[in-house]
Design a protein around this motif. Structure first.
Motif, PDB file in Angstrom:
ATOM      1  N   GLY A   1      13.485 -17.119  -4.459  1.00 13.44           N
ATOM      2  CA  GLY A   1      14.789 -17.656  -4.814  1.00 13.44           C
ATOM      3  C   GLY A   1      14.978 -19.017  -4.180  1.00 13.44           C
ATOM      4  N   VAL A   2      16.183 -19.543  -4.274  1.00 12.13           N
ATOM      5  CA  VAL A   2      16.511 -20.844  -3.691  1.00 12.13           C
ATOM      6  C   VAL A   2      17.771 -20.690  -2.853  1.00 12.13           C
ATOM      7  CG1 VAL A   2      17.168 -23.240  -4.166  1.00 12.13           C
ATOM      8  CG2 VAL A   2      15.459 -22.113  -5.605  1.00 12.13           C
ATOM      9  N   ASN A   3      17.695 -21.108  -1.594  1.00 11.23           N
ATOM     10  CA  ASN A   3      18.850 -21.036  -0.705  1.00 11.23           C
ATOM     11  C   ASN A   3      19.946 -21.988  -1.201  1.00 11.23           C
ATOM     12  OD1 ASN A   3      20.298 -20.084   1.461  1.00 11.23           O
ATOM     13  ND2 ASN A   3      18.946 -20.905   3.029  1.00 11.23           N
ATOM     14  N   THR A   4      21.161 -21.789  -0.698  1.00 16.17           N
ATOM     15  CA  THR A   4      22.292 -22.618  -1.112  1.00 16.17           C
ATOM     16  C   THR A   4      21.977 -24.100  -0.935  1.00 16.17           C
ATOM     17  OG1 THR A   4      23.820 -20.861  -0.457  1.00 16.17           O
ATOM     18  CG2 THR A   4      24.739 -23.064  -0.761  1.00 16.17           C
ATOM     19  N   VAL A   5      22.121 -24.858  -2.002  1.00 10.11           N
ATOM     20  CA  VAL A   5      21.827 -26.289  -1.982  1.00 10.11           C
ATOM     21  C   VAL A   5      22.972 -27.030  -1.309  1.00 10.11           C
ATOM     22  CG1 VAL A   5      21.482 -28.339  -3.430  1.00 10.11           C
ATOM     23  CG2 VAL A   5      20.348 -26.184  -4.010  1.00 10.11           C
ATOM     24  N   LYS A   6      22.618 -27.934  -0.411  1.00  3.65           N
ATOM     25  CA  LYS A   6      23.623 -28.705   0.324  1.00  3.65           C
ATOM     26  C   LYS A   6      23.696 -30.128  -0.215  1.00  3.65           C
ATOM     27  CE  LYS A   6      22.893 -26.046   4.570  1.00  3.65           C
ATOM     28  NZ  LYS A   6      22.502 -26.106   6.013  1.00  3.65           N
ATOM     29  N   ALA A   7      24.910 -30.688  -0.183  1.00  2.00           N
ATOM     30  CA  ALA A   7      25.103 -32.061  -0.641  1.00  2.00           C
ATOM     31  C   ALA A   7      24.505 -33.049   0.347  1.00  2.00           C
ATOM     32  CB  ALA A   7      26.593 -32.342  -0.826  1.00  2.00           C
ATOM     33  N   ASP A   8      24.072 -34.193  -0.152  1.00  2.00           N
ATOM     34  CA  ASP A   8      23.643 -35.286   0.716  1.00  2.00           C
ATOM     35  C   ASP A   8      24.902 -36.001   1.218  1.00  2.00           C
ATOM     36  OD1 ASP A   8      22.868 -38.231   1.211  1.00  2.00           O
ATOM     37  OD2 ASP A   8      20.921 -37.257   1.041  1.00  2.00           O
ATOM     38  N   PRO A   9      24.974 -36.349   2.494  1.00  2.00           N
ATOM     39  CA  PRO A   9      26.176 -37.026   3.012  1.00  2.00           C
ATOM     40  C   PRO A   9      26.550 -38.288   2.245  1.00  2.00           C
ATOM     41  CG  PRO A   9      24.773 -36.326   4.822  1.00  2.00           C
ATOM     42  CD  PRO A   9      23.991 -36.085   3.567  1.00  2.00           C
ATOM     43  N   SER A  10      25.553 -38.956   1.660  1.00  2.00           N
ATOM     44  CA  SER A  10      25.825 -40.188   0.913  1.00  2.00           C
ATOM     45  C   SER A  10      26.384 -39.922  -0.474  1.00  2.00           C
ATOM     46  CB  SER A  10      24.539 -41.009   0.779  1.00  2.00           C
ATOM     47  OG  SER A  10      23.621 -40.363  -0.093  1.00  2.00           O
ATOM     48  N   GLY A  11      26.255 -38.672  -0.915  1.00  2.00           N
ATOM     49  CA  GLY A  11      26.718 -38.336  -2.259  1.00  2.00           C
ATOM     50  C   GLY A  11      25.676 -38.549  -3.326  1.00  2.00           C
ATOM     51  N   GLU A  12      24.533 -39.074  -2.957  1.00  2.00           N
ATOM     52  CA  GLU A  12      23.443 -39.311  -3.905  1.00  2.00           C
ATOM     53  C   GLU A  12      22.154 -38.700  -3.380  1.00  2.00           C
ATOM     54  OE1 GLU A  12      23.556 -40.514  -6.882  1.00  2.00           O
ATOM     55  OE2 GLU A  12      25.652 -41.122  -6.840  1.00  2.00           O
ATOM     56  N   PRO A  13      21.367 -38.056  -4.227  1.00  2.00           N
ATOM     57  CA  PRO A  13      21.678 -37.711  -5.617  1.00  2.00           C
ATOM     58  C   PRO A  13      22.734 -36.607  -5.681  1.00  2.00           C
ATOM     59  CG  PRO A  13      19.621 -36.697  -4.963  1.00  2.00           C
ATOM     60  CD  PRO A  13      20.035 -37.552  -3.810  1.00  2.00           C
ATOM     61  N   PRO A  14      23.354 -36.425  -6.829  1.00  2.00           N
ATOM     62  CA  PRO A  14      24.454 -35.464  -6.918  1.00  2.00           C
ATOM     63  C   PRO A  14      24.018 -34.011  -7.074  1.00  2.00           C
ATOM     64  CG  PRO A  14      24.167 -36.557  -9.022  1.00  2.00           C
ATOM     65  CD  PRO A  14      23.199 -37.221  -8.064  1.00  2.00           C
ATOM     66  N   HIS A  15      22.748 -33.802  -7.400  1.00  2.00           N
ATOM     67  CA  HIS A  15      22.303 -32.432  -7.675  1.00  2.00           C
ATOM     68  C   HIS A  15      20.797 -32.305  -7.465  1.00  2.00           C
ATOM     69  CE1 HIS A  15      22.593 -34.407 -11.842  1.00  2.00           C
ATOM     70  NE2 HIS A  15      21.357 -34.531 -11.432  1.00  2.00           N
ATOM     71  N   ARG A  16      20.331 -31.074  -7.548  1.00  2.00           N
ATOM     72  CA  ARG A  16      18.900 -30.791  -7.546  1.00  2.00           C
ATOM     73  C   ARG A  16      18.533 -30.273  -8.922  1.00  2.00           C
ATOM     74  NH1 ARG A  16      15.623 -26.012  -6.890  1.00  2.00           N
ATOM     75  NH2 ARG A  16      13.534 -26.587  -6.148  1.00  2.00           N
ATOM     76  N   ILE A  17      17.500 -30.839  -9.507  1.00  2.00           N
ATOM     77  CA  ILE A  17      16.999 -30.350 -10.792  1.00  2.00           C
ATOM     78  C   ILE A  17      15.561 -29.899 -10.595  1.00  2.00           C
ATOM     79  CG2 ILE A  17      16.316 -31.005 -13.139  1.00  2.00           C
ATOM     80  CD1 ILE A  17      18.737 -32.782 -13.293  1.00  2.00           C
ATOM     81  N   SER A  18      15.280 -28.663 -10.993  1.00  2.00           N
ATOM     82  CA  SER A  18      13.909 -28.164 -10.908  1.00  2.00           C
ATOM     83  C   SER A  18      13.351 -27.986 -12.313  1.00  2.00           C
ATOM     84  CB  SER A  18      13.859 -26.849 -10.142  1.00  2.00           C
ATOM     85  OG  SER A  18      14.554 -25.832 -10.822  1.00  2.00           O
ATOM     86  N   LEU A  19      12.084 -28.302 -12.447  1.00  2.00           N
ATOM     87  CA  LEU A  19      11.360 -28.130 -13.710  1.00  2.00           C
ATOM     88  C   LEU A  19      10.324 -27.017 -13.461  1.00  2.00           C
ATOM     89  CD1 LEU A  19      10.583 -31.918 -14.391  1.00  2.00           C
ATOM     90  CD2 LEU A  19      12.692 -30.671 -14.903  1.00  2.00           C
ATOM     91  N   THR A  20      10.502 -25.889 -14.110  1.00  2.00           N
ATOM     92  CA  THR A  20       9.619 -24.763 -13.874  1.00  2.00           C
ATOM     93  C   THR A  20       8.798 -24.475 -15.126  1.00  2.00           C
ATOM     94  OG1 THR A  20      11.132 -23.808 -12.255  1.00  2.00           O
ATOM     95  CG2 THR A  20       9.487 -22.336 -13.206  1.00  2.00           C
ATOM     96  N   PHE A  21       7.475 -24.576 -14.962  1.00  2.00           N
ATOM     97  CA  PHE A  21       6.554 -24.465 -16.089  1.00  2.00           C
ATOM     98  C   PHE A  21       5.855 -23.113 -16.080  1.00  2.00           C
ATOM     99  CE2 PHE A  21       7.078 -28.868 -14.998  1.00  2.00           C
ATOM    100  CZ  PHE A  21       7.139 -29.521 -16.207  1.00  2.00           C
ATOM    101  N   ARG A  22       5.778 -22.521 -17.262  1.00  3.14           N
ATOM    102  CA  ARG A  22       5.124 -21.225 -17.397  1.00  3.14           C
ATOM    103  C   ARG A  22       4.349 -21.156 -18.719  1.00  3.14           C
ATOM    104  NH1 ARG A  22      10.609 -19.851 -16.042  1.00  3.14           N
ATOM    105  NH2 ARG A  22      10.824 -19.062 -13.906  1.00  3.14           N
ATOM    106  N   ASP A  23       3.330 -20.344 -18.741  1.00  2.00           N
ATOM    107  CA  ASP A  23       2.692 -19.957 -19.995  1.00  2.00           C
ATOM    108  C   ASP A  23       3.352 -18.636 -20.363  1.00  2.00           C
ATOM    109  OD1 ASP A  23       1.165 -19.124 -22.073  1.00  2.00           O
ATOM    110  OD2 ASP A  23      -0.759 -19.412 -21.080  1.00  2.00           O
ATOM    111  N   ALA A  24       4.350 -18.742 -21.257  1.00  2.00           N
ATOM    112  CA  ALA A  24       5.184 -17.579 -21.550  1.00  2.00           C
ATOM    113  C   ALA A  24       4.615 -16.682 -22.631  1.00  2.00           C
ATOM    114  CB  ALA A  24       6.585 -18.040 -21.961  1.00  2.00           C
TER     115      ALA A  24
END
Length: 209
Positions: A186-209
């Motif tokens: 899993g992924v632990n709670t994402v924390k904001a950067d004090p500067s405000g940038e970047p605004p989010h975390r985006i993960s790209l998860t690749f699978r052979d489905a």
């Protein structure tokens, strides 16, 4: 997680049997240039679990298949359930980076046909789960982290005891396969950067489905 810690990490770290971290492996700025076109086909949305609970992490997909969740269950399908249209094609550069990362971790000839794109806002997390909706568990799961740093968490074949935390930064790639392919993670709670940038975390998860 300090910048000094980040700079001292090995380029390739075998965290556990079947779990490999490739630090700074991906050029995320180049990869994310393709995201607006994918979003124009299927925008980020918050899906629901089969039990009706809203998933806090917003998702979209690209590739031949996309991961979806609703009252019918978790599954892959070739069309967006909102529009009924096929998902956007997976960018060739995305597929290439995922295949190279898998090869660097010891999994040759990985050819993903599905990419799940998760957007974590500060305060979002991903609870422990297994990736078990795919047909071929001999193929690894490759995840590229972009934006805000976070902590990937792994347990084992059962969700028991304390999780092992793996700090992940923009450009890091995590590969899970072999004996770790069905481990809870899993992924632990994402924390904001004090500067405000970047605004989010985006993960790209690749699978052979």
């Amino acid at each position: 997680m300090s910048d000094l810690f980040r700079s001292l990490r090995p380029a390739v770290e075998h965290v556990a049997d079947g779990v490999t971290l490739l630090a700074g492996f991906a050029d995320t700025r180049a990869l994310l240039a393709a995201l607006p076109e994918i979003r124009s086909s299927a925008e980020f949305r918050n899906m629901k679990t089969p039990g009706g609970k809203l998933i806090s992490v917003a998702v979209t997909n690209c590739g031949e298949l996309g991961w979806v969740s609703d009252q019918r269950g978790y599954r892959y399908q070739s069309t967006d359930p909102v529009t009924g249209k096929p998902w956007a094609p997976m960018p060739a550069a995305w597929r290439q980076v995922a295949s190279k990362a898998a090869a660097a971790a010891g999994y040759k000839n990985f050819r993903p046909n599905a990419c799940l794109i998760n957007r974590y806002l500060p305060g979002n997390r991903m609870t422990a789960h297994q990736d078990k909706n795919e047909r071929d568990f001999s193929q690894p799961v490759v995840t590229i982290s972009t934006g805000l740093s976070g902590e990937f968490r792994i347990w084992g074949s059962e969700r028991v005891g304390a999780a092992t935390g793996i700090p992940v930064y923009d450009g890091d790639v995590l590969v899970m396969g072999g004996p770790a392919r069905l481990w809870f993670h899993g992924v632990n709670t994402v924390k904001a950067d004090p500067s405000g940038e970047p605004p989010h975390r985006i993960s790209l998860t690749f699978r052979d489905a």
